[in-house]
Design an enzyme around this catalytic site. Structure first.
Site, mmCIF file in Angstrom:
data_model
loop_
_atom_site.group_PDB
_atom_site.id
_atom_site.type_symbol
_atom_site.label_atom_id
_atom_site.label_comp_id
_atom_site.label_asym_id
_atom_site.label_seq_id
_atom_site.Cartn_x
_atom_site.Cartn_y
_atom_site.Cartn_z
ATOM 1 N N GLY A 33 0.988 -1.073 0.063
ATOM 2 C CA GLY A 33 0.114 0.006 -0.042
ATOM 3 C C GLY A 33 0.740 1.275 -0.065
ATOM 4 O O GLY A 33 0.552 2.383 -0.791
ATOM 5 N N ASN A 62 -5.541 -7.059 -2.054
ATOM 6 C CA ASN A 62 -4.630 -5.855 -2.182
ATOM 7 C C ASN A 62 -5.055 -4.511 -3.331
ATOM 8 O O ASN A 62 -4.704 -3.498 -3.013
ATOM 9 C CB ASN A 62 -3.288 -6.038 -2.541
ATOM 10 C CG ASN A 62 -2.414 -7.238 -1.866
ATOM 11 O OD1 ASN A 62 -1.637 -8.308 -2.236
ATOM 12 N ND2 ASN A 62 -2.888 -7.282 -0.597
ATOM 13 N N CYS A 177 -3.229 -3.711 8.545
ATOM 14 C CA CYS A 177 -4.148 -3.408 7.786
ATOM 15 C C CYS A 177 -4.988 -4.824 7.534
ATOM 16 O O CYS A 177 -6.177 -4.670 7.266
ATOM 17 C CB CYS A 177 -3.548 -3.190 6.280
ATOM 18 S SG CYS A 177 -2.536 -1.689 6.471
#
Length: 321
Positions: A33, A62, A177
């Site tokens: 990210g 993702n 995350c």
């Protein structure tokens, strides 16, 4: 118009600055990210050599935030897929790809080869390993963290304080995350700021971003930050080491239980759960090596042992990925 005209026209860049970028070598650890916008903007700016280090593969989960990848990349190495995409953006940039994990055993050589290091990893053990090595080699280190809708980005080392000077204590939790979630534009914004900081260092902006931390909250759209150039390095810390750096005579402590890790980190490891660690007596002549999956339990254990007067302690993280 040439590719770089719009940035060369800036007084902060110019032809001389563009030449600086073209001879620069940036190490980017992590192609997720944060890494995707970092890599995109560094390649777009014409950085001469970019080394990408990431052992992970692309997953469909993702794609909402890691915009270098598409469905066709699912299952592929992130490092290789990112390099292929970036080559299409700017074939003049030399892209070196390493589908490996950054760990203490290889950090020294990788840091030594680069002019500046960008930490886009998603584990605090990797961040501190890089910071320790960058501080030792006096290399600029741009580190960031993003979770949910907020995060920070800072410029460390390179003659300024390290990550440990600003964050000397272990994180209060191990949220990621995966467990806590993240909004794509938030992590993308922070990654773009990392790229800007890296370019600012390479172009010798004044004032320098080194010794400065910026916080971002994109839920409330609040920005903050502070200078930490006079921050003190901690008097003591337990360094991270690799399994291959274990020495004969080390007292190796496996902090994972049998269910989590049926096989200990090494045959000689003593298995101790967290609640028993503080009660155990160790030889003062041995190095104590604490091992767990993320390094968080090991770091907390090292702090507890240091309060009892033990100082020769090392940590191993990432075992049993």
């Amino acid at each position: 118009m040439t590719r770089y005209d719009r940035q060369i026209i800036l007084p902060e860049v110019g032809a001389e600055g563009q030449e600086r970028l073209q001879i620069a070598h940036v190490l980017v650890v992590g192609a997720g990210g944060l890494g995707c916008p970092v890599l995109h903007y560094l390649a777009g700016a014409g950085v001469g050599v970019i080394t990408i280090v990431d052992f992970d593969v692309v997953e469909e989960g993702n794609l909402h935030r890691q915009l270098l990848y598409s469905l066709t990349n699912v299952g592929e190495s992130k490092a290789y897929a990112a390099a292929a995409r970036l080559h299409g953006y700017n074939p003049d940039v030399e892209l070196r790809t390493l589908n490996i994990a950054l760990e203490p055993a290889n950090a020294g050589d990788l840091v030594a080869q680069a002019d500046i290091i960008v930490d886009a990893a998603d584990t605090f053990a990797t961040s501190y390993t890089l910071s320790d090595e960058c501080y030792r080699q006096s290399k600029p280190f741009i580190s960031a963290s993003a979770l949910g809708t907020s995060g920070y980005v800072g410029g460390f080392c390179g003659g300024g304080p390290s990550l440990r000077a600003v964050f000397p204590a272990p994180p209060t939790n191990s949220a990621s995350c995966t467990s806590a979630g993240v909004l794509g534009p938030a992590v993308g914004s922070i990654g773009a700021m990392q790229a800007q900081m890296a370019l600012a260092v390479l172009l010798d902006f004044s004032p320098s971003p080194l010794g400065r931390l910026t916080t971002v909250n994109l839920k409330s759209f609040e920005f903050g930050g502070f200078s930490f150039f006079n921050a003190r390095e901690p008097d003591w810390h337990a360094p991270f080491i690799s399994v291959g750096e274990l020495r004969q005579g080390d007292m190796v402590i496996e902090l994972r239980g049998l269910t989590e890790a049926p096989e200990p980190v090494c045959d000689t490891a003593l298995r101790l759960l967290d609640e028993n660690l503080e009660k155990h007596e160790f030889s003062r002549s041995q190095r104590i090596v604490l091992c767990c999956r993320t390094g968080l339990r090991a770091w907390r254990g090292a702090q507890a042992l240091s309060r009892r007067g033990y100082g020769n302690i090392a940590l191993i993280a990432g075992v049993g990925r």
